[in-house]
Design a protein around this motif. Structure first.
Motif, PDB file in Angstrom:
ATOM      1  N   THR A 249       5.778  14.045  -5.530  1.00  0.00           N
ATOM      2  CA  THR A 249       4.863  12.949  -5.241  1.00  0.00           C
ATOM      3  C   THR A 249       3.607  13.495  -4.613  1.00  0.00           C
ATOM      4  OG1 THR A 249       6.805  11.665  -4.665  1.00  0.00           O
ATOM      5  CG2 THR A 249       4.711  10.723  -4.097  1.00  0.00           C
ATOM      6  N   THR A 250       2.498  12.817  -4.867  1.00  0.00           N
ATOM      7  CA  THR A 250       1.296  13.183  -4.126  1.00  0.00           C
ATOM      8  C   THR A 250       1.135  12.211  -2.957  1.00  0.00           C
ATOM      9  OG1 THR A 250       0.088  11.917  -5.757  1.00  0.00           O
ATOM     10  CG2 THR A 250      -0.061  14.296  -5.892  1.00  0.00           C
ATOM     11  N   PHE A 251       0.483  12.683  -1.941  1.00  0.00           N
ATOM     12  CA  PHE A 251       0.263  11.868  -0.748  1.00  0.00           C
ATOM     13  C   PHE A 251      -1.004  11.042  -0.926  1.00  0.00           C
ATOM     14  CE2 PHE A 251      -1.478  11.258   3.486  1.00  0.00           C
ATOM     15  CZ  PHE A 251      -0.361  10.829   4.178  1.00  0.00           C
ATOM     16  N   PRO A 252      -1.069   9.783  -0.582  1.00  0.00           N
ATOM     17  CA  PRO A 252       0.015   8.842  -0.332  1.00  0.00           C
ATOM     18  C   PRO A 252       0.189   7.921  -1.527  1.00  0.00           C
ATOM     19  CG  PRO A 252      -2.024   8.097   0.658  1.00  0.00           C
ATOM     20  CD  PRO A 252      -2.365   9.232  -0.270  1.00  0.00           C
ATOM     21  N   CYS A 253       1.099   8.207  -2.397  1.00  0.00           N
ATOM     22  CA  CYS A 253       1.303   7.399  -3.607  1.00  0.00           C
ATOM     23  C   CYS A 253       2.020   6.105  -3.235  1.00  0.00           C
ATOM     24  CB  CYS A 253       2.109   8.184  -4.624  1.00  0.00           C
ATOM     25  SG  CYS A 253       2.458   7.246  -6.103  1.00  0.00           S
ATOM     26  N   GLY A 254       1.414   4.982  -3.546  1.00  0.00           N
ATOM     27  CA  GLY A 254       1.951   3.689  -3.148  1.00  0.00           C
ATOM     28  C   GLY A 254       3.285   3.344  -3.778  1.00  0.00           C
TER      29      GLY A 254
ATOM     30  N   PHE B 292      -2.999   3.106   4.033  1.00  0.00           N
ATOM     31  CA  PHE B 292      -2.391   3.305   2.721  1.00  0.00           C
ATOM     32  C   PHE B 292      -2.443   2.058   1.846  1.00  0.00           C
ATOM     33  CE2 PHE B 292       0.341   6.154   5.462  1.00  0.00           C
ATOM     34  CZ  PHE B 292      -0.482   7.236   5.279  1.00  0.00           C
ATOM     35  N   CYS B 293      -3.345   1.135   2.118  1.00  0.00           N
ATOM     36  CA  CYS B 293      -3.467  -0.021   1.229  1.00  0.00           C
ATOM     37  C   CYS B 293      -4.334   0.376   0.043  1.00  0.00           C
ATOM     38  CB  CYS B 293      -4.084  -1.200   1.962  1.00  0.00           C
ATOM     39  SG  CYS B 293      -4.410  -2.569   0.879  1.00  0.00           S
ATOM     40  N   THR B 294      -3.692   0.659  -1.095  1.00  0.00           N
ATOM     41  CA  THR B 294      -4.403   1.252  -2.231  1.00  0.00           C
ATOM     42  C   THR B 294      -5.556   0.400  -2.774  1.00  0.00           C
ATOM     43  OG1 THR B 294      -2.134   1.736  -2.819  1.00  0.00           O
ATOM     44  CG2 THR B 294      -3.833   2.783  -4.113  1.00  0.00           C
ATOM     45  N   PRO B 295      -5.359  -0.892  -3.026  1.00  0.00           N
ATOM     46  CA  PRO B 295      -6.474  -1.654  -3.590  1.00  0.00           C
ATOM     47  C   PRO B 295      -7.706  -1.650  -2.693  1.00  0.00           C
ATOM     48  CG  PRO B 295      -4.466  -2.957  -3.635  1.00  0.00           C
ATOM     49  CD  PRO B 295      -4.154  -1.723  -2.895  1.00  0.00           C
ATOM     50  N   GLU B 296      -7.495  -1.785  -1.394  1.00  0.00           N
ATOM     51  CA  GLU B 296      -8.641  -1.826  -0.485  1.00  0.00           C
ATOM     52  C   GLU B 296      -9.344  -0.481  -0.418  1.00  0.00           C
ATOM     53  OE1 GLU B 296      -9.963  -4.434   0.741  1.00  0.00           O
ATOM     54  OE2 GLU B 296      -8.368  -5.693  -0.051  1.00  0.00           O
ATOM     55  N   ILE B 297      -8.571   0.598  -0.500  1.00  0.00           N
ATOM     56  CA  ILE B 297      -9.189   1.928  -0.483  1.00  0.00           C
ATOM     57  C   ILE B 297     -10.125   2.064  -1.673  1.00  0.00           C
ATOM     58  CG2 ILE B 297      -8.730   4.396  -0.702  1.00  0.00           C
ATOM     59  CD1 ILE B 297      -6.078   3.878   0.763  1.00  0.00           C
ATOM     60  N   GLY B 298      -9.678   1.530  -2.824  1.00  0.00           N
ATOM     61  CA  GLY B 298     -10.535   1.556  -3.998  1.00  0.00           C
ATOM     62  C   GLY B 298     -11.784   0.720  -3.822  1.00  0.00           C
ATOM     63  N   ALA B 299     -11.654  -0.380  -3.072  1.00  0.00           N
ATOM     64  CA  ALA B 299     -12.796  -1.280  -2.907  1.00  0.00           C
ATOM     65  C   ALA B 299     -13.816  -0.740  -1.919  1.00  0.00           C
ATOM     66  CB  ALA B 299     -12.311  -2.653  -2.458  1.00  0.00           C
ATOM     67  N   MET B 300     -13.362   0.123  -0.997  1.00  0.00           N
ATOM     68  CA  MET B 300     -14.245   0.554   0.090  1.00  0.00           C
ATOM     69  C   MET B 300     -15.548   1.215  -0.370  1.00  0.00           C
ATOM     70  SD  MET B 300     -11.438   1.568   2.904  1.00  0.00           S
ATOM     71  CE  MET B 300     -12.361   2.691   3.915  1.00  0.00           C
ATOM     72  N   PRO B 301     -15.507   2.173  -1.317  1.00  0.00           N
ATOM     73  CA  PRO B 301     -16.785   2.763  -1.715  1.00  0.00           C
ATOM     74  C   PRO B 301     -17.753   1.728  -2.283  1.00  0.00           C
ATOM     75  CG  PRO B 301     -14.965   3.670  -3.010  1.00  0.00           C
ATOM     76  CD  PRO B 301     -14.378   2.828  -1.956  1.00  0.00           C
TER      77      PRO B 301
END
Lengths: 303, 352
Positions: A249-254, B292-301
């Motif tokens: 896994t890569t960090f941090p994979c959801g 680690f909230c993926t969607p928000e990380i994408g939105a940040m830039p």
């Protein structure tokens, strides 16, 4: 009519669609550039361009895109939303197009797969007709041929992978997303280390996708991540033959953080969980892999 | 999540013949427990909810209900159930979602198992009342948020709100609910506030769990209110459940320049809200999310880009189990000083 050149970053989507894309553009007589294998320069570039909380794989992707910027006219970035509601992808696959579009000032070729809203892959390709300067009929024929040939290539690889299950060597299932397993920087050092130690590697992505998804219900019944379901299914299909599993896994994979944890709690095959981040990559893992292999060898002798 | 346990409690206590316990208030101990048993880099709301669930079991509840939707929320329940059962607790766990969608047939069967007298029609009636209740709560909440920083007698708003919630819990029917709402609406609007004509205005956007759970963002809103800042916020339960569906199309059109597709969960909404706030010439934007909230990380830039184009300051907060309150306070104070000075400079410039 000047010819266009399309750049394909060698990361994320590339590992799912590489044969399809290569054959498709070859049939249409369009030039493509594929970025080189991941190297230190690309990673550093990716890390400097991206948000520090993005997952390692996405950072590498951004690095690849920035490498291609001055080497092509367009960059190919699909958007994959879902293959039906119960087969969704990671949210990064939804957002990459928009992230790249805002980070760089570069023309992008984009198609959308969203089966829930009836956006199939073919429809997406057909919409590219204006940019590619080909008519819809040509695209349809090229796509269908490319799809057929790419499936044939995958079938051959799958056969080889399944044949490997009967090998008498120690067999380890390398479980992870293809863009991690085959990446020069993430998966390759581990693959090489295992090969040097005379171990047969079974790849988790080289199993029949439909069978895997059906099987995955046994371990988890509420999962809706397509790629994770495929991974889980590969465990169930190969369980009888393999000696151990490596979760990569890569960090941090959801999705991985949830699904892998659940799976690890349910299986009784020996496993090791490798999480890779952007700090030093291999040194720490060699020790862990070594002891893992030792355990498997001893277990095999006792049997 | 915050005060939303009240409508949930109201709904469940009317449709099922069970005893419902108030959820335990989240404390730092909850987070500690949650973090201890969670996978390492799962997003933070998972840790909070797991901690809450475990603490509630220790308070002797034996049926747990977990809902979900959107990004990874839909998958929380199965793993949490496994973790809790591995810890040796014997509880009934009801999962409202499966395979990414809410499965009403399954829910019906689950509820029928708990209570044989479970009746669909009366449940629908109470469900309707509950949604209305959420609507009223959010309406009052919005008013309070705009004014809480300027109240003359401290805690006036808070106390009245609490009174209203308690009254809601005892609602007998639809008309009764409406009467209670009218009464407290009047009462809350009567509370004296001392609001200058030109106060600082800040918009809060971000990931839904962090934004709605008052503990997980360390009372960010109260902190802002105490600095006399007026707060605008979009995300609330009513928005997520009902408004989002038909608003999102319009919003996507407004931000066509920046994004072409929805980016998962609320990322597109937040980008649209950023654009809206920028067009309103707000003084500052605060974006909060769990780590680690993926969607928000994408939105940040993208949020950053929009804000830069409009020359509006943005402050990003990431909350996890180790975030310290003091650190947040310092950053908030600095942010406050900065937007205050900007506003003064603007005034001077316009005068010249």
């Amino acid at each position: 009519m000047d010819k266009i050149k399309i750049g394909i970053p060698r990361s994320l989507y590339y590992y799912y669609f590489k044969d399809l894309w290569q054959i498709f553009f070859e049939k249409l007589n369009i030039d493509i550039v594929i970025s080189p294998k991941t190297n230190k320069e690309i990673i550093d570039k990716g890390i400097s361009m991206s948000n520090d909380e993005m997952c390692m794989s996405l950072k590498i992707y951004i690095g690849h895109v920035s490498y291609l910027l001055d080497k092509c006219d367009y960059i190919l970035i699909p958007r994959i939303d879902n293959y039906g509601l119960e087969n969704q992808t990671c949210t990064n696959f939804l957002a990459t197009y928009d992230i790249i579009n805002n980070l760089f000032n570069k023309k992008i070729i984009n198609y959308n797969i969203d089966l829930f809203q009836n956006e199939t892959e073919l429809k997406g390709f057909l919409k590219l007709n204006k940019i590619l300067k080909r008519n819809k009929k040509q695209i349809k024929i090229a796509y269908e041929e490319a799809l057929k040939e790419s499936l044939n290539i995958k079938d051959k690889k799958m056969m080889k992978n399944i044949n490997n299950l009967k090998n008498k060597k120690i067999k380890i299932l390398l479980l992870g997303h293809p863009y991690n397993i085959y990446d020069e920087y993430i998966g390759d050092p581990i693959v090489n280390y295992l090969k040097n130690n005379n171990i047969e590697i079974i790849y988790s992505d080289l199993f029949d996708s439909k069978k895997c998804i059906n099987k995955s219900n046994i371990l988890t019944n509420s999962c809706y991540f397509k790629y994770n379901k495929e991974n889980i299914g590969s465990i169930l299909l190969s369980k009888k033959y393999i000696d151990g599993i490596i979760f990569l896994t890569t960090f941090p994979c959801g999705p991985d953080s949830l699904v892998n944890e659940l799976v690890m709690r349910k299986i009784n095959t020996p496993f090791i969980n490798l999480i890779i981040d952007d700090s030093n990559i291999l040194t720490g893992f060699e020790t862990r892999l070594e002891s893992f292999i030792d355990i498997l060898e001893r277990k095999k002798i006792h049997e | 999540m915050g005060n939303y346990y009240i409508p949930a409690k109201y709904l469940l206590s009317h449709i099922l013949d069970v005893n419902i316990l108030d959820p335990v208030k989240i404390t730092s101990k909850t987070i500690e427990i949650g973090t201890k048993y969670s996978p390492e880099f799962v997003c933070t709301p998972f840790k909070y909810t797991l901690g809450t669930l475990i603490e509630n079991i220790e308070k002797k509840s034996n049926i747990l209900i977990q809902a979900g939707g959107g990004c990874k929320y839909g998958y929380y329940a199965e793993l949490q159930e496994k973790i809790i059962k591995d810890l040796g607790y014997d509880v009934i766990f009801i999962n409202l979602v499966s395979q990414g969608k809410t499965d009403f047939k399954k829910i019906y069967h689950e509820f029928k198992k708990i209570d044989k007298n479970f009746n669909i029609w009366s449940s629908l009636y109470y469900l309707f009342i509950t949604t209305k209740m959420i609507r009223y709560m959010d309406k009052i909440d919005n008013y309070i948020r705009h004014n809480i920083g300027f109240e003359i007698d401290k805690n006036d708003f808070k106390n009245t709100n609490q009174e209203m919630l308690n009254a809601f819990l005892k609602t007998k029917g639809f008309f009764d609910l409406f009467k209670i709402y009218k009464k407290y609406n009047k009462k809350i609007k009567k509370i004296k506030v001392n609001k200058p004509k030109e106060c600082l205005k800040v918009g809060i956007i971000g990931e839904l769990y962090t934004i709605m759970e008052p503990f997980s963002n360390y009372f960010l809103e109260t902190e802002l209110a105490s600095m006399n800042i007026e707060i605008t916020r979009f995300t609330n339960v009513h928005y997520l459940l009902f408004e989002k569906k038909y608003k999102i199309k319009k919003e996507m059109k407004r931000i066509k320049k920046y994004i072409k597709y929805k980016m998962g969960a609320d990322a597109a909404d937040n980008i649209a809200h950023t654009k809206y706030l920028c067009d309103q010439k707000i003084d500052g934007i605060i974006h909060i999310k769990a780590s680690f909230c993926t969607p928000e990380i994408g939105a940040m830039p993208i949020i950053n880009k929009i804000a830069k184009e409009h020359d509006i300051p943005v402050l990003f907060f990431t909350f996890d189990a180790n975030t310290s309150e003091v650190g947040i306070k310092t950053r908030l104070e600095a942010f406050h000083d900065m937007i205050e000075r900007r506003k003064k400079n603007e005034k001077l410039l316009s005068r010249n």
